[in-house]
Design a protein around this motif. Structure first.
Motif, PDB file in Angstrom:
ATOM      1  N   PRO A  27      51.215  45.228  47.462  1.00  0.00           N
ATOM      2  CA  PRO A  27      52.300  44.241  47.533  1.00  0.00           C
ATOM      3  C   PRO A  27      52.496  43.423  46.251  1.00  0.00           C
ATOM      4  O   PRO A  27      53.348  42.551  46.211  1.00  0.00           O
ATOM      5  CB  PRO A  27      51.879  43.314  48.675  1.00  0.00           C
ATOM      6  CG  PRO A  27      50.652  43.865  49.269  1.00  0.00           C
ATOM      7  CD  PRO A  27      50.123  44.912  48.357  1.00  0.00           C
ATOM      8  N   TYR A  28      51.718  43.706  45.224  1.00  0.00           N
ATOM      9  CA  TYR A  28      51.745  42.906  43.998  1.00  0.00           C
ATOM     10  C   TYR A  28      52.019  43.789  42.784  1.00  0.00           C
ATOM     11  O   TYR A  28      51.144  44.004  41.947  1.00  0.00           O
ATOM     12  CB  TYR A  28      50.415  42.173  43.838  1.00  0.00           C
ATOM     13  CG  TYR A  28      49.967  41.470  45.093  1.00  0.00           C
ATOM     14  CD1 TYR A  28      50.567  40.274  45.487  1.00  0.00           C
ATOM     15  CD2 TYR A  28      48.975  42.018  45.908  1.00  0.00           C
ATOM     16  CE1 TYR A  28      50.168  39.622  46.649  1.00  0.00           C
ATOM     17  CE2 TYR A  28      48.574  41.372  47.070  1.00  0.00           C
ATOM     18  CZ  TYR A  28      49.173  40.188  47.430  1.00  0.00           C
ATOM     19  OH  TYR A  28      48.786  39.541  48.585  1.00  0.00           O
ATOM     20  N   PRO A  29      53.233  44.293  42.638  1.00  0.00           N
ATOM     21  CA  PRO A  29      53.524  45.298  41.613  1.00  0.00           C
ATOM     22  C   PRO A  29      53.468  44.798  40.173  1.00  0.00           C
ATOM     23  O   PRO A  29      53.345  45.608  39.259  1.00  0.00           O
ATOM     24  CB  PRO A  29      54.944  45.756  41.967  1.00  0.00           C
ATOM     25  CG  PRO A  29      55.548  44.582  42.651  1.00  0.00           C
ATOM     26  CD  PRO A  29      54.416  43.947  43.425  1.00  0.00           C
ATOM     27  N   GLU A  30      53.549  43.500  39.950  1.00  0.00           N
ATOM     28  CA  GLU A  30      53.587  42.984  38.583  1.00  0.00           C
ATOM     29  C   GLU A  30      52.255  42.391  38.140  1.00  0.00           C
ATOM     30  O   GLU A  30      52.210  41.660  37.151  1.00  0.00           O
ATOM     31  CB  GLU A  30      54.686  41.934  38.466  1.00  0.00           C
ATOM     32  CG  GLU A  30      56.066  42.496  38.740  1.00  0.00           C
ATOM     33  CD  GLU A  30      57.143  41.422  38.748  1.00  0.00           C
ATOM     34  OE1 GLU A  30      56.830  40.246  38.497  1.00  0.00           O
ATOM     35  OE2 GLU A  30      58.298  41.771  39.004  1.00  0.00           O
ATOM     36  N   ALA A  31      51.180  42.700  38.839  1.00  0.00           N
ATOM     37  CA  ALA A  31      49.883  42.090  38.532  1.00  0.00           C
ATOM     38  C   ALA A  31      48.859  43.120  38.099  1.00  0.00           C
ATOM     39  O   ALA A  31      48.914  44.283  38.483  1.00  0.00           O
ATOM     40  CB  ALA A  31      49.370  41.340  39.754  1.00  0.00           C
ATOM     41  N   ASN A  32      47.915  42.641  37.300  1.00  0.00           N
ATOM     42  CA  ASN A  32      46.732  43.421  36.965  1.00  0.00           C
ATOM     43  C   ASN A  32      45.652  43.099  37.984  1.00  0.00           C
ATOM     44  O   ASN A  32      45.358  41.925  38.240  1.00  0.00           O
ATOM     45  CB  ASN A  32      46.201  43.051  35.573  1.00  0.00           C
ATOM     46  CG  ASN A  32      46.949  43.738  34.471  1.00  0.00           C
ATOM     47  OD1 ASN A  32      47.295  44.898  34.581  1.00  0.00           O
ATOM     48  ND2 ASN A  32      47.194  43.017  33.389  1.00  0.00           N
ATOM     49  N   PHE A  33      45.079  44.132  38.579  1.00  0.00           N
ATOM     50  CA  PHE A  33      43.953  43.977  39.482  1.00  0.00           C
ATOM     51  C   PHE A  33      42.782  44.756  38.910  1.00  0.00           C
ATOM     52  O   PHE A  33      42.888  45.948  38.658  1.00  0.00           O
ATOM     53  CB  PHE A  33      44.293  44.505  40.880  1.00  0.00           C
ATOM     54  CG  PHE A  33      45.121  43.551  41.674  1.00  0.00           C
ATOM     55  CD1 PHE A  33      44.530  42.578  42.457  1.00  0.00           C
ATOM     56  CD2 PHE A  33      46.502  43.613  41.618  1.00  0.00           C
ATOM     57  CE1 PHE A  33      45.296  41.680  43.180  1.00  0.00           C
ATOM     58  CE2 PHE A  33      47.276  42.730  42.342  1.00  0.00           C
ATOM     59  CZ  PHE A  33      46.672  41.762  43.131  1.00  0.00           C
ATOM     60  N   TYR A  34      41.684  44.051  38.709  1.00  0.00           N
ATOM     61  CA  TYR A  34      40.461  44.665  38.221  1.00  0.00           C
ATOM     62  C   TYR A  34      39.539  44.793  39.427  1.00  0.00           C
ATOM     63  O   TYR A  34      38.964  43.808  39.883  1.00  0.00           O
ATOM     64  CB  TYR A  34      39.840  43.808  37.121  1.00  0.00           C
ATOM     65  CG  TYR A  34      40.821  43.524  36.016  1.00  0.00           C
ATOM     66  CD1 TYR A  34      40.993  44.427  34.980  1.00  0.00           C
ATOM     67  CD2 TYR A  34      41.605  42.374  36.027  1.00  0.00           C
ATOM     68  CE1 TYR A  34      41.906  44.193  33.975  1.00  0.00           C
ATOM     69  CE2 TYR A  34      42.529  42.126  35.025  1.00  0.00           C
ATOM     70  CZ  TYR A  34      42.674  43.037  34.005  1.00  0.00           C
ATOM     71  OH  TYR A  34      43.589  42.805  33.018  1.00  0.00           O
TER      72      TYR A  34
END
Length: 109
Positions: free
Chosen positions: A77-84
Motif C-alpha cells: 500500500p506504500y508505492p512511494e516509499a523505501n522499505f528495508y
C-alpha cells in the motif's frame, strides 16, 4: 541522530534493496517525534506496549518515505516509499549507528 545517508548506503549496510534513491538526514524510533518527514528513516521497533509497524500508515500519510521493518511486513500500500526489510529491526538500528560512528575519529568515553 543527525546523519546524511543515501538510500543505497542504508541498503548496503542492512543487506537489503531500495526502490528510490532518497536522502535521509534523520532517523527516528518514535513516530511522535518526527520533524523532517520525507528525509526521515523510521525504524519500526517492536515494544512491550506497542509496535512501530502500527504507525507506518500514519507516517506515510505525513510524508515519511523511509522505513526499516521486519521481514514479511506488507509494503504494497506504500508505492512511494523505501522499505528495508530485515530479520531484526533493533540489530538494523545498531548496524546503522555503528556505521555512522565509524565515520568519525573521536574517542568514546
Amino acid at each position: 541522530m543527525q546523519l546524511d545517508f543515501q538510500a543505497r548506503e542504508i541498503a548496503a549496510i542492512l543487506g537489503t534493496s531500495n526502490r528510490f534513491d532518497d536522502l535521509y538526514t534523520a532517523i527516528s524510533i518514535d513516530s511522535r517525534q518526527i520533524h523532517s518527514d520525507y528525509h526521515t528513516l523510521f525504524f519500526a521497533l517492536p515494544g512491550k506496549q506497542t509496535d512501530g509497524h502500527h504507525f507506518i500508515a500514519v507516517l506515510y500519510q505525513e510524508g515519511v518515505r523511509g522505513f526499516v521493518v521486519k521481514k514479511g511486513f506488507v509494503t504494497d500500500p506504500y508505492p512511494e516509499a523505501n522499505f528495508y526489510e530485515v530479520e531484526d529491526v533493533i540489530l538494523a538500528l545498531q548496524l546503522v549507528a555503528q556505521y555512522h560512528r565509524n565515520k568519525f575519529d573521536i574517542p568514546v568515553i
